[in-house]
Design a protein around this motif. Structure first.
Motif, PDB file in Angstrom:
ATOM      1  N   LEU A  83       0.831  -1.210   0.000  1.00 37.12           N
ATOM      2  CA  LEU A  83       0.000   0.000   0.000  1.00 37.12           C
ATOM      3  C   LEU A  83       0.864   1.259   0.000  1.00 37.12           C
ATOM      4  CD1 LEU A  83      -2.205  -2.066   0.532  1.00 37.12           C
ATOM      5  CD2 LEU A  83      -3.111  -0.568   2.322  1.00 37.12           C
ATOM      6  N   GLU A  84       1.977   1.207   0.709  1.00 35.76           N
ATOM      7  CA  GLU A  84       2.899   2.346   0.758  1.00 35.76           C
ATOM      8  C   GLU A  84       3.473   2.627  -0.626  1.00 35.76           C
ATOM      9  OE1 GLU A  84       6.478   3.781   3.718  1.00 35.76           O
ATOM     10  OE2 GLU A  84       6.454   1.694   3.069  1.00 35.76           O
ATOM     11  N   GLY A  85       3.813   1.555  -1.363  1.00 35.29           N
ATOM     12  CA  GLY A  85       4.324   1.717  -2.729  1.00 35.29           C
ATOM     13  C   GLY A  85       3.306   2.372  -3.641  1.00 35.29           C
ATOM     14  N   ILE A  86       2.033   2.027  -3.449  1.00 36.41           N
ATOM     15  CA  ILE A  86       0.959   2.655  -4.225  1.00 36.41           C
ATOM     16  C   ILE A  86       0.812   4.116  -3.826  1.00 36.41           C
ATOM     17  CG2 ILE A  86      -1.540   2.672  -4.617  1.00 36.41           C
ATOM     18  CD1 ILE A  86      -1.456  -0.405  -4.252  1.00 36.41           C
TER      19      ILE A  86
ATOM     20  N   LYS B 275      12.981   1.299  -5.544  1.00 36.91           N
ATOM     21  CA  LYS B 275      12.148   1.778  -6.649  1.00 36.91           C
ATOM     22  C   LYS B 275      10.723   1.282  -6.479  1.00 36.91           C
ATOM     23  CE  LYS B 275      11.942  -0.143 -10.816  1.00 36.91           C
ATOM     24  NZ  LYS B 275      12.266  -0.584 -12.197  1.00 36.91           N
ATOM     25  N   ALA B 276       9.771   2.157  -6.776  1.00 36.07           N
ATOM     26  CA  ALA B 276       8.362   1.787  -6.843  1.00 36.07           C
ATOM     27  C   ALA B 276       7.806   2.340  -8.152  1.00 36.07           C
ATOM     28  CB  ALA B 276       7.593   2.353  -5.661  1.00 36.07           C
ATOM     29  N   LYS B 277       7.235   1.470  -8.955  1.00 43.21           N
ATOM     30  CA  LYS B 277       6.642   1.889 -10.226  1.00 43.21           C
ATOM     31  C   LYS B 277       5.202   1.406 -10.278  1.00 43.21           C
ATOM     32  CE  LYS B 277       7.140   1.804 -15.260  1.00 43.21           C
ATOM     33  NZ  LYS B 277       7.928   1.265 -16.409  1.00 43.21           N
ATOM     34  N   VAL B 278       4.296   2.340 -10.444  1.00 39.18           N
ATOM     35  CA  VAL B 278       2.866   2.032 -10.499  1.00 39.18           C
ATOM     36  C   VAL B 278       2.328   2.389 -11.875  1.00 39.18           C
ATOM     37  CG1 VAL B 278       0.599   2.782  -9.650  1.00 39.18           C
ATOM     38  CG2 VAL B 278       2.423   2.265  -8.032  1.00 39.18           C
TER      39      VAL B 278
ATOM     40  N   VAL C  77       3.924   5.930 -13.045  1.00 38.46           N
ATOM     41  CA  VAL C  77       4.658   6.784 -12.111  1.00 38.46           C
ATOM     42  C   VAL C  77       5.770   5.944 -11.508  1.00 38.46           C
ATOM     43  CG1 VAL C  77       4.569   8.138  -9.996  1.00 38.46           C
ATOM     44  CG2 VAL C  77       2.631   8.179 -11.576  1.00 38.46           C
ATOM     45  N   GLU C  78       7.002   6.396 -11.713  1.00 36.15           N
ATOM     46  CA  GLU C  78       8.162   5.662 -11.191  1.00 36.15           C
ATOM     47  C   GLU C  78       8.933   6.561 -10.238  1.00 36.15           C
ATOM     48  OE1 GLU C  78      12.390   4.353 -13.002  1.00 36.15           O
ATOM     49  OE2 GLU C  78      10.663   3.448 -14.010  1.00 36.15           O
ATOM     50  N   ILE C  79       9.161   6.050  -9.032  1.00 35.34           N
ATOM     51  CA  ILE C  79       9.897   6.805  -8.022  1.00 35.34           C
ATOM     52  C   ILE C  79      11.108   6.002  -7.580  1.00 35.34           C
ATOM     53  CG2 ILE C  79       9.808   7.822  -5.712  1.00 35.34           C
ATOM     54  CD1 ILE C  79       6.897   8.439  -6.175  1.00 35.34           C
ATOM     55  N   VAL C  80      12.277   6.610  -7.701  1.00 36.36           N
ATOM     56  CA  VAL C  80      13.519   5.974  -7.267  1.00 36.36           C
ATOM     57  C   VAL C  80      14.093   6.811  -6.125  1.00 36.36           C
ATOM     58  CG1 VAL C  80      15.852   5.275  -7.908  1.00 36.36           C
ATOM     59  CG2 VAL C  80      13.978   5.026  -9.557  1.00 36.36           C
ATOM     60  N   ILE C  81      14.339   6.151  -5.001  1.00 34.91           N
ATOM     61  CA  ILE C  81      14.840   6.838  -3.816  1.00 34.91           C
ATOM     62  C   ILE C  81      16.240   6.334  -3.497  1.00 34.91           C
ATOM     63  CG2 ILE C  81      14.498   7.228  -1.345  1.00 34.91           C
ATOM     64  CD1 ILE C  81      11.478   6.777  -1.866  1.00 34.91           C
ATOM     65  N   GLY C  82      17.199   7.247  -3.491  1.00 38.06           N
ATOM     66  CA  GLY C  82      18.555   6.924  -3.091  1.00 38.06           C
ATOM     67  C   GLY C  82      18.780   7.338  -1.659  1.00 38.06           C
ATOM     68  N   GLU C  83      19.996   7.184  -1.192  1.00 38.31           N
ATOM     69  CA  GLU C  83      20.294   7.531   0.196  1.00 38.31           C
ATOM     70  C   GLU C  83      20.181   9.027   0.454  1.00 38.31           C
ATOM     71  OE1 GLU C  83      24.147   5.709   0.383  1.00 38.31           O
ATOM     72  OE2 GLU C  83      23.362   3.885   1.319  1.00 38.31           O
ATOM     73  N   LYS C  84      20.405   9.846  -0.612  1.00 35.83           N
ATOM     74  CA  LYS C  84      20.358  11.301  -0.432  1.00 35.83           C
ATOM     75  C   LYS C  84      19.460  12.026  -1.423  1.00 35.83           C
ATOM     76  CE  LYS C  84      24.998  11.618   1.602  1.00 35.83           C
ATOM     77  NZ  LYS C  84      26.340  12.246   1.490  1.00 35.83           N
ATOM     78  N   GLU C  85      18.891  11.314  -2.385  1.00 33.81           N
ATOM     79  CA  GLU C  85      18.069  11.998  -3.381  1.00 33.81           C
ATOM     80  C   GLU C  85      16.922  11.120  -3.848  1.00 33.81           C
ATOM     81  OE1 GLU C  85      20.636  12.913  -6.608  1.00 33.81           O
ATOM     82  OE2 GLU C  85      21.042  10.825  -7.107  1.00 33.81           O
ATOM     83  N   LYS C  86      15.973  11.769  -4.548  1.00 33.71           N
ATOM     84  CA  LYS C  86      14.791  11.076  -5.042  1.00 33.71           C
ATOM     85  C   LYS C  86      14.482  11.564  -6.453  1.00 33.71           C
ATOM     86  CE  LYS C  86      10.912  12.254  -3.045  1.00 33.71           C
ATOM     87  NZ  LYS C  86       9.893  12.318  -1.973  1.00 33.71           N
ATOM     88  N   GLY C  87      14.175  10.634  -7.351  1.00 31.42           N
ATOM     89  CA  GLY C  87      13.817  10.990  -8.718  1.00 31.42           C
ATOM     90  C   GLY C  87      12.429  10.466  -9.049  1.00 31.42           C
TER      91      GLY C  87
ATOM     92  N   LEU D 100       3.422  15.889  -9.785  1.00 26.51           N
ATOM     93  CA  LEU D 100       3.031  14.505  -9.520  1.00 26.51           C
ATOM     94  C   LEU D 100       1.575  14.405  -9.090  1.00 26.51           C
ATOM     95  CD1 LEU D 100       3.720  11.479  -8.978  1.00 26.51           C
ATOM     96  CD2 LEU D 100       4.456  12.182  -6.696  1.00 26.51           C
ATOM     97  N   LEU D 101       1.134  15.357  -8.298  1.00 25.32           N
ATOM     98  CA  LEU D 101      -0.220  15.343  -7.756  1.00 25.32           C
ATOM     99  C   LEU D 101      -1.252  15.379  -8.881  1.00 25.32           C
ATOM    100  CD1 LEU D 101       0.446  17.991  -4.974  1.00 25.32           C
ATOM    101  CD2 LEU D 101       0.378  15.503  -4.682  1.00 25.32           C
ATOM    102  N   GLU D 102      -2.382  14.803  -8.638  1.00 28.50           N
ATOM    103  CA  GLU D 102      -3.513  14.764  -9.579  1.00 28.50           C
ATOM    104  C   GLU D 102      -3.363  13.702 -10.674  1.00 28.50           C
ATOM    105  OE1 GLU D 102      -6.426  18.558 -10.495  1.00 28.50           O
ATOM    106  OE2 GLU D 102      -4.400  18.625 -11.270  1.00 28.50           O
ATOM    107  N   ASN D 103      -2.291  12.922 -10.639  1.00 29.64           N
ATOM    108  CA  ASN D 103      -2.129  11.855 -11.639  1.00 29.64           C
ATOM    109  C   ASN D 103      -2.786  10.563 -11.166  1.00 29.64           C
ATOM    110  OD1 ASN D 103      -0.272  12.694 -14.029  1.00 29.64           O
ATOM    111  ND2 ASN D 103       0.668  13.640 -12.238  1.00 29.64           N
ATOM    112  N   VAL D 104      -2.329  10.026 -10.041  1.00 28.21           N
ATOM    113  CA  VAL D 104      -2.924   8.828  -9.453  1.00 28.21           C
ATOM    114  C   VAL D 104      -3.634   9.262  -8.163  1.00 28.21           C
ATOM    115  CG1 VAL D 104      -2.503   6.524  -8.532  1.00 28.21           C
ATOM    116  CG2 VAL D 104      -1.098   7.382 -10.412  1.00 28.21           C
ATOM    117  N   LEU D 105      -4.939   9.138  -8.140  1.00 26.20           N
ATOM    118  CA  LEU D 105      -5.743   9.654  -7.029  1.00 26.20           C
ATOM    119  C   LEU D 105      -5.973   8.558  -5.994  1.00 26.20           C
ATOM    120  CD1 LEU D 105      -8.345  11.597  -9.198  1.00 26.20           C
ATOM    121  CD2 LEU D 105      -6.303  12.516  -8.089  1.00 26.20           C
TER     122      LEU D 105
END
Length: 359
Positions: free
Chosen positions: A40-43, A69-72, A83-93, A107-112
């Protein structure tokens, strides 16, 4: 709108997993600490860019790894949104349909998505920060421009609070940050008022139905500025009047960051005097009202994440919740699902999870 699939890599206790989902019902069964909520957190982060849990982004990285990485992939208006989110130790893409974005507002308003967890039951009875967070989160999703104003307001607030702690700070510096607070704070208050007015209307109808017309719910925005007053003028005046007091405390004591919600049932403040049953029914009414309000504002059915919350509701409220959500994609986590609930659920997928793996 519905979520078609998710891919997780090095995410919490998942090394690598890819799941396809049912358009209506998806249930995750397993003992505690097995990884149900992590799905659920990944979503959720695909909608807001951050977790609904407390803690830093890099805490989502699997122990011993350097990134997660979480890709939904969701379907909206018969088109795919990834929507793909990659989180590193110091940054996020963050990427939307493969294109990198720079701002969270994009990002907001894409996946509700709406989350309902045991923490949300505390919206009613705990401190005002819970209720402010509730407003800010949902308003940001419905209106990304709110998120922009809210972020700008927080920056101005941090700058003014830092200034309050300085010795011999110039008045001209206070004037600059006072105006920043007033400019963005006024927009925040107006949008919150409008949001709560609509939420009050919808939640009142839902609550009335759940309680079979025995209880009347009211949700009121409790601000330092009365409805009929000039927000900008009053806000600026209070900041100037209270400046010496703020310097003494080292904090800005006036503004929408101190506002609250008043929640009444039959005219009684249930934060203080309501029973546990009344508080839970009010929380359920607010969550269902969120879904309806998102649909009103965007024309889309939001996705509802029910994180271990069914066990917190009695059978009557469980039945109401399930019957009210026939057109909504549901993701449910639980240690077990009773036969009573199973009988009422439409067909869907059931996942059994143990130690971050599907059995």
């Amino acid at each position: 709108m519905f979520i078609k699939e998710i891919e997780l890599k090095n995410f919490r206790n998942y090394e690598e997993i890819k799941l396809s989902f049912h358009e209506k019902i998806n249930i995750f069964i397993g003992n505690n600490a097995q990884g149900k909520t992590n799905i659920l957190e990944g979503i959720y982060i695909s909608s807001f860019g951050r977790s609904f849990r407390s803690g830093k982004d890099n805490q989502m990285i699997k122990f011993g790894e350097k990134f997660c990485k979480a890709k939904v992939t969701a379907i909206r208006d018969e088109e795919d949104i990834s929507v793909e989110i990659v989180i590193g130790e110091k940054e996020k893409g963050v990427k939307i349909n493969g294109a990198k974005i720079q701002k969270t507002a994009e990002l907001l308003e894409n996946v509700l998505v709406v989350i309902f967890s045991p923490e949300d039951l505390k919206i009613i009875k705990e401190g005002p920060e819970k209720r402010r967070s509730f407003m800010d989160r949902e308003l940001s999703q419905i209106s990304p421009s709110y998120y922009v104003d809210f972020s700008s307001y927080r920056r101005a607030l941090m700058q003014r609070n830092a200034l309050l702690k300085e010795r011999n700070a110039a008045q001209s510096d206070f004037d600059v940050w006072n105006m920043g607070l007033v400019e963005h704070g006024t927009k925040i208050i107006r949008k919150r008022r409008n949001f709560i007015e609509k939420l009050n209307r919808i939640s009142r109808e839902i609550h009335n139905s759940i309680t079979k017309e025995k209880e009347f719910l009211e949700v009121i925005y409790d601000s330092f500025v009365a409805d009929e007053e000039d927000i900008k003028a009053i806000f600026l005046s209070k900041l100037e009047q209270n400046q010496k007091k703020d310097i003494f405390k080292g904090n800005t004591e006036t503004g929408p960051h101190r506002d609250d919600l008043e929640i009444r049932v039959n005219g009684i403040d249930i934060r203080k005097y309501g029973s546990q049953g009344q508080q839970r029914t009010a929380a359920l009414s607010l969550k269902l009202a969120e879904l309806e309000l998102i649909k009103e504002e965007t024309g889309e059915e939001a996705i509802l994440l029910l994180d271990d919350v069914l066990s917190e509701l009695d059978s009557e409220r469980q039945s109401y919740l399930i019957n009210a959500l026939k057109d909504t994609q549901l993701f449910i986590t639980a240690t077990e699902i009773s036969e009573h609930v199973k009988e009422k659920l439409p067909k869907g997928y059931l996942f059994k999870i143990r130690n971050g793996k599907l059995e």
